[in-house]
Design a protein around this motif. Structure first.
Motif, PDB file in Angstrom:
ATOM      1  N   GLN A 156     -25.402  15.786  60.616  1.00 58.65           N
ATOM      2  CA  GLN A 156     -26.244  16.637  59.774  1.00 58.65           C
ATOM      3  C   GLN A 156     -26.652  17.905  60.519  1.00 58.65           C
ATOM      4  O   GLN A 156     -26.765  18.970  59.911  1.00 58.65           O
ATOM      5  CB  GLN A 156     -27.488  15.872  59.294  1.00 58.65           C
ATOM      6  CG  GLN A 156     -27.195  14.651  58.427  1.00 58.65           C
ATOM      7  CD  GLN A 156     -26.326  14.946  57.213  1.00 58.65           C
ATOM      8  OE1 GLN A 156     -26.227  16.099  56.766  1.00 58.65           O
ATOM      9  NE2 GLN A 156     -25.661  13.928  56.689  1.00 58.65           N
ATOM     10  N   ALA A 157     -26.838  17.802  61.842  1.00 61.65           N
ATOM     11  CA  ALA A 157     -27.187  18.997  62.624  1.00 61.65           C
ATOM     12  C   ALA A 157     -26.040  20.007  62.558  1.00 61.65           C
ATOM     13  O   ALA A 157     -26.253  21.211  62.346  1.00 61.65           O
ATOM     14  CB  ALA A 157     -27.476  18.615  64.067  1.00 61.65           C
ATOM     15  N   LEU A 158     -24.816  19.510  62.706  1.00 59.20           N
ATOM     16  CA  LEU A 158     -23.672  20.435  62.700  1.00 59.20           C
ATOM     17  C   LEU A 158     -23.425  21.000  61.299  1.00 59.20           C
ATOM     18  O   LEU A 158     -23.093  22.179  61.143  1.00 59.20           O
ATOM     19  CB  LEU A 158     -22.429  19.732  63.246  1.00 59.20           C
ATOM     20  CG  LEU A 158     -22.551  19.323  64.727  1.00 59.20           C
ATOM     21  CD1 LEU A 158     -21.327  18.547  65.198  1.00 59.20           C
ATOM     22  CD2 LEU A 158     -22.765  20.551  65.623  1.00 59.20           C
ATOM     23  N   LEU A 159     -23.636  20.154  60.287  1.00 53.26           N
ATOM     24  CA  LEU A 159     -23.490  20.677  58.913  1.00 53.26           C
ATOM     25  C   LEU A 159     -24.517  21.779  58.655  1.00 53.26           C
ATOM     26  O   LEU A 159     -24.222  22.777  58.004  1.00 53.26           O
ATOM     27  CB  LEU A 159     -23.703  19.537  57.897  1.00 53.26           C
ATOM     28  CG  LEU A 159     -22.523  18.583  57.697  1.00 53.26           C
ATOM     29  CD1 LEU A 159     -22.910  17.456  56.739  1.00 53.26           C
ATOM     30  CD2 LEU A 159     -21.307  19.335  57.152  1.00 53.26           C
ATOM     31  N   CYS A 160     -25.708  21.581  59.190  1.00 56.06           N
ATOM     32  CA  CYS A 160     -26.768  22.585  59.023  1.00 56.06           C
ATOM     33  C   CYS A 160     -26.331  23.905  59.661  1.00 56.06           C
ATOM     34  O   CYS A 160     -26.440  24.972  59.055  1.00 56.06           O
ATOM     35  CB  CYS A 160     -28.057  22.057  59.673  1.00 56.06           C
ATOM     36  SG  CYS A 160     -29.369  23.269  59.758  1.00 56.06           S
ATOM     37  N   VAL A 463     -30.716  21.284  70.267  1.00 53.67           N
ATOM     38  CA  VAL A 463     -29.710  21.525  71.303  1.00 53.67           C
ATOM     39  C   VAL A 463     -28.499  22.259  70.718  1.00 53.67           C
ATOM     40  O   VAL A 463     -27.925  23.149  71.360  1.00 53.67           O
ATOM     41  CB  VAL A 463     -29.311  20.207  72.012  1.00 53.67           C
ATOM     42  CG1 VAL A 463     -28.526  19.282  71.123  1.00 53.67           C
ATOM     43  CG2 VAL A 463     -28.501  20.505  73.265  1.00 53.67           C
ATOM     44  N   ASN A 464     -28.161  21.947  69.486  1.00 53.63           N
ATOM     45  CA  ASN A 464     -27.019  22.626  68.877  1.00 53.63           C
ATOM     46  C   ASN A 464     -27.350  24.066  68.498  1.00 53.63           C
ATOM     47  O   ASN A 464     -26.496  24.949  68.606  1.00 53.63           O
ATOM     48  CB  ASN A 464     -26.507  21.830  67.668  1.00 53.63           C
ATOM     49  CG  ASN A 464     -25.613  20.681  68.123  1.00 53.63           C
ATOM     50  OD1 ASN A 464     -24.535  20.909  68.675  1.00 53.63           O
ATOM     51  ND2 ASN A 464     -26.068  19.451  67.938  1.00 53.63           N
ATOM     52  N   ILE A 465     -28.588  24.307  68.067  1.00 54.80           N
ATOM     53  CA  ILE A 465     -28.992  25.697  67.784  1.00 54.80           C
ATOM     54  C   ILE A 465     -28.891  26.513  69.073  1.00 54.80           C
ATOM     55  O   ILE A 465     -28.294  27.589  69.121  1.00 54.80           O
ATOM     56  CB  ILE A 465     -30.451  25.764  67.244  1.00 54.80           C
ATOM     57  CG1 ILE A 465     -30.558  25.174  65.844  1.00 54.80           C
ATOM     58  CG2 ILE A 465     -30.961  27.208  67.253  1.00 54.80           C
ATOM     59  CD1 ILE A 465     -31.976  25.154  65.265  1.00 54.80           C
TER      60      ILE A 465
END
Ligand code: HEM
Length: 526
Positions: A156-160, A463-465
Motif C-alpha cells: 500500500q505504501a508503494l501504491l500510494c 521510509v519510501n517517501i
C-alpha cells in the motif's frame, strides 16, 4: 401502651438524622476535608465551568491555567459533572498507568451515542462488555501478530507513492487511501481499488464528524445528559443538531462494511479478516446452540473500531510528516542521507532496513510531539474516590490528559515550537537528551491497541517517501517556492487543513524503482 414508649415522629426523625450524620455524612465530609480540591479557575453560578472552556483549542487554555494555578492537576465542574485535566507526564503516569485499575473507566459519551455508534471499544465503559472487546481485539494487534500485515503495508505504501507520481496534486487523497486500505483489509478483507473508492469517502465523512465534535465528552449533552431530550431546535442545542446531522456518516462506517461481510458469509465467500473470523465463530456457536457472548452488535462495533480508529490517525500522521519535511528541508536532507547510506539508491527499502534508520525514527517521534492528534487524549474516568498529592479526586471524575501541554512544556523541551528531531539525541551525540514524547497513544489500561500496527504502517510509508521523493513548497505564480503555514483545525482532533505540497521523484532511478516495483506481498485477504 407499648406504642406510647416510642418517641414522637419529630424526635424519631431527629434521631435518624443524627445517626446518619455520625455514621455516614460526618466522616465522609470531614474525611475529605483533609484533602483539598485540585485548583482551577472559579466557575459561574449554576453553570460552573461550562462557559469557561473554549470549544476550539481548549488544550491551550487548560495549559495556561495549569501555569496560572501552578498545578499539574486542574479541577472543573458543571451541572454535577466533574473533570480534571492532567498537565504533566508525571501525574498522567502516576494516575493512569500506576493506578490504572482505578482510572480505566470512560465517561458516557452522550454526543457520540446521539451519533448512533455501535458498541465500540474506544467509547465503552469499564465492565464485562469492554473486557470482551479488549480481550478479542488486543491480541490481534500485538507486535508479533501485526507482522502478518507487513506485506500489505509495504504494497500500500508503494501504491500510494505511485499514485503520487501520477497525480502529485492529489497526494493528500493518496495518503488517505493508503491508511484506509490497510485497516479496511484487516477488519473486513476488503481491497480499496483506487483513490475514488467509496470506502475512502465513507472514512473521510466519519473522520470529519468525529474530528469537529469538540474534545470528547465535553459537549452540553455530555456535561448535562438530560439535555439530550430537549428539542434540537433550541438555540443552545447546537451540539445535538450536530450529532443528528452527522448520524448518517457514523451509520455508514459502522453498517456498510459489516453488512457486506455478513452477506459474504451468507454466500459462503470467506476472507481472512477480523469480521469474517468473528462471524464464522458466531455462526458456528449458533448452529451448535452455544450462546454467543460476543453479539452481532459487538462484532459490528469491534470491526468498525479497527476501521475508524486506524485510518484517520495514521493518515494525519503521514500528512504532518509531509508538512514538517516541507518546512524543514535540512531535516529532509538528513533523513535522505541516512536512507541512502543504509539502503543505497538502486533498490527500494525493505523491513530489514527500518531498525537501521534511527534518525528517521526520531523524525517520527518529533512529528508525534509537535502535534498530538488528540491533544486532550480520550478521557478516562475514576472508578473510586482517590487522593493524589493531597488532592481529592471523587469517584466518577472524568480525566483528560493534556498531551499537547506535556509535549510543549519548556521545562522538558527547549524551544518546543521548533521541529528538531536531534533534541532526543544524548548530549554526547550533539543533542539535548530530551525524552521521547509519551502519551499520544494514551495511557494505562485503555492505551491504544493499534500502536504497533500504526508504527509499522508509518515506517513503511515514511521510509519510501524519503527514499524516493523530494517534498518542497509548491511553486507560486512567480515561479517561487514561498514558505507558508497551513490553517489548522482544533475543534476536537488537532490537524492541519488540506495544504498543497510539491512531490517530485528524487531521481530517474527512484521513479523507475517505484514504477517497476512488484509486490511480493498480497493483501491480507487474498
Ligand atoms: C498514529 C496512529 C494512532 C494514534 C495516534 C492513536 C491514538 C489513540 C489514543 C490517544 C487512544 C486513547 C487511549 C487512552 O484512552 O488512553 C487510542 C485508543 C484506541 N486506538 Fe488508537 N491510535 C492510532 C492508531 C490506531 C490503529 C491503527 C488502531 C487499529 C486497530 C487503533 C485502535 C484503537 C482502539 C480500538 C482504541 C480504544 C482502546 C480502549 O478504549 O480500550 N488505533 N488510540
Amino acid at each position: 401502651m407499648a406504642i406510647l414508649a416510642f418517641p414522637p415522629p419529630t424526635v424519631l426523625t431527629l434521631l435518624v438524622a443524627v445517626a446518619f450524620l455520625v455514621v455516614y455524612a460526618v466522616p465522609r465530609v470531614f474525611g475529605k476535608r483533609k484533602y483539598r480540591q485540585p485548583p482551577g479557575p472559579p466557575g459561574e453560578f449554576l453553570l460552573g465551568h461550562y462557559r469557561k472552556i473554549p470549544f476550539v483549542a481548549a488544550f491551550k487554555q487548560y495549559a495556561k491555567w495549569a501555569k496560572e494555578y501552578n498545578s499539574d492537576v486542574l479541577y472543573f465542574e458543571t451541572f454535577g459533572t466533574k473533570w480534571i485535566v492532567l498537565d504533566s507526564l508525571k501525574a498522567s503516569v502516576e494516575l493512569l498507568d500506576k493506578r490504572g485499575a482505578n482510572y480505566s473507566d470512560r465517561p458516557n459519551f452522550v454526543l457520540f451515542e446521539e451519533m448512533g455508534w455501535a458498541p465500540t471499544l474506544t467509547w465503552l465503559r469499564w465492565g464485562p462488555q469492554m473486557h470482551r472487546h479488549r480481550k478479542i481485539l488486543q491480541p490481534a494487534f500485538s507486535k508479533a501478530q501485526v507482522r502478518q500485515y507487513q506485506d500489505n503495508q509495504q504494497k500500500q505504501a508503494l501504491l500510494c507513492l505511485r499514485s503520487i507520481l501520477d497525480d502529485p496534486g492529489n497526494w493528500n487523497l493518496a495518503v488517505r487511501r493508503f491508511a484506509v486500505a490497510i485497516v479496511l483489509n484487516i477488519a473486513f478483507g476488503v481491497d480499496v481499488d483506487g483513490p475514488n473508492s467509496p470506502w475512502i469517502k465513507i472514512a473521510d465523512d466519519a473522520a470529519e464528524a468525529i474530528s469537529n465534535s469538540g474534545a470528547p465528552a465535553s459537549s452540553i449533552l455530555d456535561r448535562f445528559p438530560a439535555t439530550r431530550y430537549l428539542p434540537a431546535w433550541l438555540p443552545f442545542m447546537e451540539r445535538l443538531r450536530y450529532a443528528r446531522k452527522w448520524r448518517w456518516a457514523i451509520k455508514a462506517i459502522t453498517d456498510l462494511p459489516f453488512n457486506q461481510a455478513r452477506q459474504e458469509i451468507d454466500e459462503k465467500i470467506v476472507r481472512k479478516c477480523f469480521a469474517h473470523d468473528r462471524l464464522t465463530i458466531y455462526n458456528a456457536n449458533a448452529e451448535k446452540g452455544v450462546a454467543n457472548d460476543f453479539t452481532m452488535d459487538d462484532i459490528r462495533g469491534a470491526s468498525a473500531a479497527i476501521y475508524i480508529a486506524g485510518n484517520d490517525t495514521t493518515a494525519t500522521t503521514v500528512i504532518l510528516f509531509v508538512l514538517y519535511l516541507m518546512q524543514n528541508p535540512h531535516v529532509q536532507a538528513k533523513a535522505q542521507a541516512e536512507v541512502d547510506r543504509v539502503v543505497g539508491t538502486d533498490r527500494l527499502p525493505t523491513w530489514d532496513d527500518i531498525p537501521n534508520l534511527p534518525y528517521l525514527n526520531l523524525v517520527l517521534q518529533e512529528t508525534y510531539r509537535m502535534n498530538p492528534l488528540s491533544p486532550l487524549g480520550i478521557p478516562h474516568a475514576a472508578l473510586h474516590d482517590d487522593v493524589y498529592n493531597g488532592m481529592f479526586i471523587p469517584k466518577g471524575t472524568i480525566v483528560y490528559q493534556n498531551v499537547w501541554s506535556m509535549h510543549h512544556n519548556v521545562a522538558v523541551y527547549a524551544d518546543p515550537a521548533t521541529f528538531y528531531p536531534e533534541r532526543y539525541l544524548s548530549k554526547n551525540e550533539g543533542g539535548r537528551g530530551e525524552p521521547l514524547p509519551v502519551g499520544n497513544f494514551g495511557f494505562g489500561r485503555r492505551v491504544c491497541i493499534g500502536r504497533s500496527l500504526a508504527e509499522n504502517s508509518l515506517m513503511a510509508i515514511l521510509v519510501n517517501i524519503v527514499a524516493t521523493m523530494q517534498i518542497e513548497y509548491p511553486l507560486d505564480k512567480d515561479g517561487k517556492r514561498t514558505p507558508f503555514e497551513p490553517e489548522w483545525s482544533f475543534r476536537g482532533q488537532s490537524h492541519p487543513l488540506p495544504f498543497p505540497a510539491s512531490f517530485s521523484p528524487r531521481s530517474a532511478k527512484a521513479e523507475e524503482l517505484l514504477r517497476n516495483a512488484s509486490f511480493t506481498g498480497s493483501s491480507h485477504s487474498k
